[in-house]
Design a protein around this motif. Structure first.
Motif, PDB file in Angstrom:
ATOM      1  N   THR A 219       0.637  -1.557   0.175  1.00 17.06           N
ATOM      2  CA  THR A 219       0.533  -0.181  -0.120  1.00 17.06           C
ATOM      3  C   THR A 219       0.590   1.505  -0.032  1.00 17.06           C
ATOM      4  O   THR A 219       0.340   2.548  -0.367  1.00 17.06           O
ATOM      5  N   ALA A 220       2.062   1.116   0.160  1.00 17.05           N
ATOM      6  CA  ALA A 220       3.348   2.535   0.022  1.00 17.05           C
ATOM      7  C   ALA A 220       3.437   2.772  -1.453  1.00 17.05           C
ATOM      8  O   ALA A 220       2.992   2.085  -2.276  1.00 17.05           O
ATOM      9  N   LYS A 221       3.507   3.737  -1.312  1.00 18.51           N
ATOM     10  CA  LYS A 221       4.348   5.039  -2.405  1.00 18.51           C
ATOM     11  C   LYS A 221       5.659   4.315  -2.697  1.00 18.51           C
ATOM     12  O   LYS A 221       5.898   4.022  -3.805  1.00 18.51           O
ATOM     13  N   THR A 222       6.566   4.194  -1.747  1.00 22.86           N
ATOM     14  CA  THR A 222       7.546   4.506  -1.689  1.00 22.86           C
ATOM     15  C   THR A 222       7.929   3.147  -0.918  1.00 22.86           C
ATOM     16  O   THR A 222       7.959   3.407   0.313  1.00 22.86           O
ATOM     17  N   TRP A 223       9.169   2.120  -1.186  1.00 20.99           N
ATOM     18  CA  TRP A 223      10.114   1.803  -0.544  1.00 20.99           C
ATOM     19  C   TRP A 223      11.508   2.207  -0.557  1.00 20.99           C
ATOM     20  O   TRP A 223      12.505   2.263  -1.199  1.00 20.99           O
ATOM     21  N   VAL A 224      12.127   2.526   1.080  1.00 19.18           N
ATOM     22  CA  VAL A 224      13.221   2.911   1.065  1.00 19.18           C
ATOM     23  C   VAL A 224      15.057   1.519   1.103  1.00 19.18           C
ATOM     24  O   VAL A 224      14.202   1.688   2.579  1.00 19.18           O
ATOM     25  N   LEU A 225      15.529   1.682   0.860  1.00 19.89           N
ATOM     26  CA  LEU A 225      16.414   0.702   0.928  1.00 19.89           C
ATOM     27  C   LEU A 225      17.642   1.260   1.041  1.00 19.89           C
ATOM     28  O   LEU A 225      18.233   1.768   0.629  1.00 19.89           O
ATOM     29  N   LYS A 226      18.000   0.551   2.254  1.00 21.27           N
ATOM     30  CA  LYS A 226      19.403   0.595   2.598  1.00 21.27           C
ATOM     31  C   LYS A 226      20.474  -0.595   2.410  1.00 21.27           C
ATOM     32  O   LYS A 226      20.547  -1.539   3.276  1.00 21.27           O
ATOM     33  N   PRO A 227      20.910  -0.755   1.657  1.00 21.94           N
ATOM     34  CA  PRO A 227      22.323  -1.950   0.726  1.00 21.94           C
ATOM     35  C   PRO A 227      22.981  -2.115   2.252  1.00 21.94           C
ATOM     36  O   PRO A 227      23.167  -3.511   2.612  1.00 21.94           O
ATOM     37  N   LEU A 229      22.786  -1.378   5.315  1.00 21.10           N
ATOM     38  CA  LEU A 229      21.764  -2.605   7.019  1.00 21.10           C
ATOM     39  C   LEU A 229      21.277  -3.701   6.529  1.00 21.10           C
ATOM     40  O   LEU A 229      20.829  -4.322   7.424  1.00 21.10           O
ATOM     41  N   CYS A 230      20.528  -4.035   5.401  1.00 21.62           N
ATOM     42  CA  CYS A 230      20.114  -5.733   5.075  1.00 21.62           C
ATOM     43  C   CYS A 230      20.823  -6.051   3.829  1.00 21.62           C
ATOM     44  O   CYS A 230      20.726  -6.737   3.414  1.00 21.62           O
ATOM     45  N   GLY A 231      22.182  -5.812   3.643  1.00 18.21           N
ATOM     46  CA  GLY A 231      22.736  -6.580   2.519  1.00 18.21           C
ATOM     47  C   GLY A 231      22.379  -6.198   1.348  1.00 18.21           C
ATOM     48  O   GLY A 231      21.271  -5.672   0.977  1.00 18.21           O
ATOM     49  N   LEU A 232      23.257  -6.434   0.083  1.00 17.70           N
ATOM     50  CA  LEU A 232      23.385  -6.338  -0.999  1.00 17.70           C
ATOM     51  C   LEU A 232      22.268  -7.148  -1.893  1.00 17.70           C
ATOM     52  O   LEU A 232      21.153  -6.274  -2.468  1.00 17.70           O
ATOM     53  N   GLN A 233      22.195  -8.440  -2.118  1.00 15.43           N
ATOM     54  CA  GLN A 233      21.423  -9.625  -2.658  1.00 15.43           C
ATOM     55  C   GLN A 233      19.820  -9.091  -1.768  1.00 15.43           C
ATOM     56  O   GLN A 233      18.627  -8.713  -2.770  1.00 15.43           O
ATOM     57  N   ARG A 234      19.366  -8.819  -0.950  1.00 10.98           N
ATOM     58  CA  ARG A 234      17.846  -8.660  -0.404  1.00 10.98           C
ATOM     59  C   ARG A 234      17.899  -7.152  -1.110  1.00 10.98           C
ATOM     60  O   ARG A 234      16.678  -6.861  -1.545  1.00 10.98           O
ATOM     61  N   THR A 235      18.634  -6.439  -0.716  1.00  3.57           N
ATOM     62  CA  THR A 235      18.167  -4.656  -1.734  1.00  3.57           C
ATOM     63  C   THR A 235      17.713  -5.390  -3.487  1.00  3.57           C
ATOM     64  O   THR A 235      16.816  -4.715  -3.419  1.00  3.57           O
ATOM     65  N   ILE A 236      18.354  -5.850  -3.636  1.00  2.00           N
ATOM     66  CA  ILE A 236      18.519  -6.306  -5.035  1.00  2.00           C
ATOM     67  C   ILE A 236      16.934  -7.221  -5.590  1.00  2.00           C
ATOM     68  O   ILE A 236      15.791  -6.794  -5.894  1.00  2.00           O
ATOM     69  N   GLU A 237      16.778  -7.899  -3.947  1.00  2.00           N
ATOM     70  CA  GLU A 237      15.171  -8.884  -4.198  1.00  2.00           C
ATOM     71  C   GLU A 237      13.819  -7.339  -3.991  1.00  2.00           C
ATOM     72  O   GLU A 237      13.587  -7.727  -4.850  1.00  2.00           O
ATOM     73  N   LEU A 238      14.435  -7.405  -3.350  1.00  2.00           N
ATOM     74  CA  LEU A 238      13.332  -6.130  -2.732  1.00  2.00           C
ATOM     75  C   LEU A 238      12.507  -5.116  -3.472  1.00  2.00           C
ATOM     76  O   LEU A 238      11.372  -4.111  -4.470  1.00  2.00           O
ATOM     77  N   ALA A 239      14.086  -4.850  -4.810  1.00  2.00           N
ATOM     78  CA  ALA A 239      13.758  -3.590  -5.546  1.00  2.00           C
ATOM     79  C   ALA A 239      12.683  -3.959  -7.112  1.00  2.00           C
ATOM     80  O   ALA A 239      12.122  -3.767  -7.454  1.00  2.00           O
ATOM     81  N   GLU A 240      13.267  -5.209  -7.123  1.00  2.00           N
ATOM     82  CA  GLU A 240      12.863  -5.741  -8.236  1.00  2.00           C
ATOM     83  C   GLU A 240      11.051  -6.124  -7.754  1.00  2.00           C
ATOM     84  O   GLU A 240      10.463  -6.276  -8.659  1.00  2.00           O
ATOM     85  N   LEU A 241      11.196  -6.174  -6.571  1.00  2.00           N
ATOM     86  CA  LEU A 241       9.790  -6.503  -5.924  1.00  2.00           C
ATOM     87  C   LEU A 241       8.627  -5.639  -6.345  1.00  2.00           C
ATOM     88  O   LEU A 241       7.531  -5.825  -6.732  1.00  2.00           O
ATOM     89  N   ALA A 242       9.484  -4.481  -5.709  1.00  2.00           N
ATOM     90  CA  ALA A 242       8.643  -3.333  -6.257  1.00  2.00           C
ATOM     91  C   ALA A 242       8.432  -2.796  -7.401  1.00  2.00           C
ATOM     92  O   ALA A 242       7.842  -1.793  -7.517  1.00  2.00           O
ATOM     93  N   ARG A 243       9.150  -2.970  -8.367  1.00  2.00           N
ATOM     94  CA  ARG A 243       8.704  -2.671  -9.493  1.00  2.00           C
ATOM     95  C   ARG A 243       7.889  -3.353 -10.296  1.00  2.00           C
ATOM     96  O   ARG A 243       6.739  -2.650 -10.941  1.00  2.00           O
ATOM     97  N   GLU A 244       7.661  -5.395 -10.013  1.00  2.00           N
ATOM     98  CA  GLU A 244       6.390  -6.111  -9.922  1.00  2.00           C
ATOM     99  C   GLU A 244       5.372  -5.422  -9.653  1.00  2.00           C
ATOM    100  O   GLU A 244       4.316  -5.266  -9.978  1.00  2.00           O
ATOM    101  N   ARG A 245       5.359  -4.415  -8.355  1.00  2.00           N
ATOM    102  CA  ARG A 245       3.883  -3.804  -7.565  1.00  2.00           C
ATOM    103  C   ARG A 245       3.458  -2.248  -8.233  1.00  2.00           C
ATOM    104  O   ARG A 245       2.702  -1.896  -7.327  1.00  2.00           O
ATOM    105  N   GLY A 246       4.070  -2.187  -8.781  1.00  2.00           N
ATOM    106  CA  GLY A 246       4.012  -0.443  -9.094  1.00  2.00           C
ATOM    107  C   GLY A 246       4.723   0.544  -8.428  1.00  2.00           C
ATOM    108  O   GLY A 246       4.258   1.408  -7.980  1.00  2.00           O
TER     109      GLY A 246
END
Length: 313
Positions: A219-227, A229-246
């Motif tokens: 339901t959020a407009k934006t996801w803010v990702l700190k590589p 603090l969460c690791g690079l691979q997890r950052t990439i996974e979340l960024a790709e999921l965010a793109r899929e969900r608009g």
């Protein structure tokens, strides 16, 4: 392939003491400390860093140092186990192998500006929650009053407000120039639609990576990702999921050195992130670790002296 890896300690002074707001508690740092890793592959030299942020990272710098010194050479391979490495250690290893395959791009992306009346950035960010809610409202009114029509405000409340205060904020302000409010509430269960665009940050880092992302996050407009603090691979996974969900995605620094900031700018281009990124923090550090590969500063600053403490493999 097992690279040769050397580890250095560094300490970079802030240009002035920096005050962080952590859920309503304030912490002042005078320097940014971390570890610099120099990776030597067959024909390529790469630098990454381990820089947990005190009060925000789950691990300390000393814990990271001890973990690195205890790793086997196989732990520096391309596929480190996510189960036994601290997030910032895992980030440094993942970032090295990522850069081996995807070298740094040479240009910077657009960044959101931390509050600055003279900034020409389209997005301005302000930290809230370090004073009373009433004073937060007054501060936000003051900032909104001097924004240009093309500018919008990002408000980071660090989980300091209640749902009632968030709704009162909407009534008290002209919210047309608010881009989003980041992590305003103490409790995830209290979020409900009230017309204000929301961004998630800390809550994303707390998710179990082995479980599906709960629907409230979509339901959020934006996801803010700190590589860091969460690791690079997890950052990439979340960024790709965010793109899929608009959902828009913003990479955010944790006051790392130019080594990581340059990598984040390049990564944002690789991920095709179009929002202004949260990378306007290098100006608060008085020195760099390495000569710049991507021009992020208006002027060159001195390089900090790094102390080599070990050759890891």
């Amino acid at each position: 392939m097992i690279p040769k890896v050397r580890i250095f300690e560094y300490e970079i002074p802030f240009t002035s003491p920096f005050v962080f707001n952590m859920g309503g508690k304030r912490k002042t740092l005078n320097t940014r400390q971390g570890l610099l890793l120099h990776w030597l592959f067959d024909d390529q030299s790469i630098y990454t860093e381990v820089a947990p942020l005190p009060g925000f990272s789950n691990e300390t710098l000393e814990q990271c140092k001890q973990q690195l010194l205890m790793l086997n050479s196989s732990d520096f391979s391309a596929s480190p186990s996510p189960n036994h490495l601290y997030q910032s250690v895992r980030f440094a290893i993942e970032a090295a192998w990522y850069q081996l395959e995807y070298p740094l791009r040479s240009t910077a992306v657009r960044s959101c500006s931390l509050i600055d009346k003279s900034s020409e950035s389209h997005r301005i960010k302000i930290k809230a929650g370090h004073q009373s809610f009433e004073n937060d409202v007054l501060s936000l009114k003051s900032v909104l009053a001097y924004l240009e029509p093309h500018q919008k405000l990002r408000v980071d409340a660090n989980r300091t407000w209640t749902i009632e205060e968030l709704e009162a904020l909407q009534q008290a302000l002209n919210t047309s120039q608010i881009d989003y409010v980041e992590e305003p509430l103490k409790c995830l269960d209290h979020y409900r639609s009230n017309g204000l665009p929301i961004a998630f940050d800390e809550s994303l880092r707390e998710l179990d990576p082995l479980k599906p992302v709960p629907e409230i996050f979509f339901t959020a407009k934006t996801w803010v990702l700190k590589p860091m603090l969460c690791g690079l691979q997890r950052t990439i996974e979340l960024a790709e999921l965010a793109r899929e969900r608009g959902i828009a995605c913003v990479l955010s620094s944790s006051f790392e050195s130019n080594v990581s900031l340059e990598f984040y700018h390049s990564l944002a281009r690789d991920l095709e992130l179009t929002e202004e990124q949260g990378l306007d923090t290098l100006k608060y550090l008085a020195k760099d670790l390495q000569p710049a590969k991507i021009k992020l500063r208006a002027e060159t600053v001195p390089l900090v002296d790094c102390k080599e403490i070990a050759r890891l493999c």
